[in-house]
Design a protein around this motif. Sequence first.
Motif, PDB file in Angstrom:
ATOM      1  N   UNK A 150      14.070  58.135 -27.757  1.00 31.03           N
ATOM      2  CA  UNK A 150      13.940  57.041 -26.799  1.00 31.03           C
ATOM      3  C   UNK A 150      12.525  56.675 -26.383  1.00 31.03           C
ATOM      4  N   UNK A 151      11.618  57.596 -26.222  1.00 33.32           N
ATOM      5  CA  UNK A 151      10.310  57.268 -25.636  1.00 33.32           C
ATOM      6  C   UNK A 151       9.460  56.365 -26.530  1.00 33.32           C
ATOM      7  N   UNK A 152       9.692  56.387 -27.851  1.00 36.25           N
ATOM      8  CA  UNK A 152       8.899  55.567 -28.766  1.00 36.25           C
ATOM      9  C   UNK A 152       9.563  54.227 -29.089  1.00 36.25           C
ATOM     10  N   UNK A 184      12.558  51.159 -23.832  1.00 36.82           N
ATOM     11  CA  UNK A 184      11.606  51.147 -22.710  1.00 36.82           C
ATOM     12  C   UNK A 184      11.339  49.751 -22.149  1.00 36.82           C
ATOM     13  N   UNK A 185      11.942  48.741 -22.738  1.00 30.72           N
ATOM     14  CA  UNK A 185      11.681  47.348 -22.347  1.00 30.72           C
ATOM     15  C   UNK A 185      11.776  47.137 -20.834  1.00 30.72           C
ATOM     16  N   UNK A 186      12.819  47.672 -20.199  1.00 34.61           N
ATOM     17  CA  UNK A 186      13.021  47.449 -18.768  1.00 34.61           C
ATOM     18  C   UNK A 186      12.647  48.666 -17.915  1.00 34.61           C
ATOM     19  N   UNK A 226       5.982  52.493 -23.552  1.00 36.86           N
ATOM     20  CA  UNK A 226       6.463  53.111 -24.783  1.00 36.86           C
ATOM     21  C   UNK A 226       5.409  54.094 -25.280  1.00 36.86           C
ATOM     22  N   UNK A 227       5.852  55.274 -25.675  1.00 32.11           N
ATOM     23  CA  UNK A 227       4.907  56.285 -26.166  1.00 32.11           C
ATOM     24  C   UNK A 227       4.446  55.939 -27.580  1.00 32.11           C
ATOM     25  N   UNK A 287      18.671  57.073 -25.624  1.00 33.23           N
ATOM     26  CA  UNK A 287      18.337  56.598 -26.957  1.00 33.23           C
ATOM     27  C   UNK A 287      19.284  55.499 -27.419  1.00 33.23           C
ATOM     28  N   UNK A 288      18.739  54.504 -28.089  1.00 35.85           N
ATOM     29  CA  UNK A 288      19.507  53.311 -28.450  1.00 35.85           C
ATOM     30  C   UNK A 288      20.740  53.616 -29.301  1.00 35.85           C
TER      31      UNK A 288
END
Length: 186
Positions: free
Chosen positions: A31-33, A38-40, A45-46, A104-105
Motif C-alpha cells: 500500500x505505501x508505494x 495514498x491518493x486521499x 506515497x513512499x 492495499x488495493x
Amino acid sequence: MKHCGTVLLETDRLVLRRLTMDDAQAMFKNWASDPEVTKFLTWPTHENVDTTRYVLGLWLPDYEKDDYYHWAITLKENGDEAIGTIHGLVNDNTESIQIGYCLGRKFWHQGIMSEALQALVDFFFGEVEANRICSYHDPRNPNSGKVMTHCGLKFEGTLRLSDRNNTGICDASWYSILKEEWEEKA
C-alpha cells in the motif's frame, strides 16, 4: 478510559497486530508505494522501501505508550503479511477515539476493512471504555464512508475545505458512533 495499548485482536478472517520493522517490505509493496491507495491520505506515497523503514522507525517506539493504538492488518489465510493498517488517535478529554485506516488495493471490496473497523469499535467501547468513536473521509472516496456506515457510524456532516490530503485542500465527511448506540446494537 482504560488504556491498554495495541493488543493482538482477531476476527474470523483477520489478525490485527503490532507493526514491526519486518513489515517494511510488505507495507511498501502492498500500500505505501501505491498512489491509488495514498491518493486521499495525508502522507505522501513512499518512493522506496527506505522511506517505509524510516516511517516505521518513527512509529515503533510509540508502542511503549498505553494510549497508542496502531495495528497491522493481516489475513489469517495469508500468514503474517501486512496488507494494511488501522489506528486510533485518543482524545482523553472527550473520551473519544478517531480511527484512520488504509488497505492495499488488491484487498479492496472484500469486506476486510469493515471487519477490521468493527473489531476496533468493539475493542474501544468494550475494553478501553471510550464514549465516542469517529472517523472521516474525503467525499471523493465514498467507499471509505461505506465502511464507516457498515460498522454503525452515523454521518454527521461535511466540513468544507477543512482538511488536506494528497489531492490538496479538501472537504471532510465526518461519521461517529456513541457507546450507547453500540450497546443498543450488541
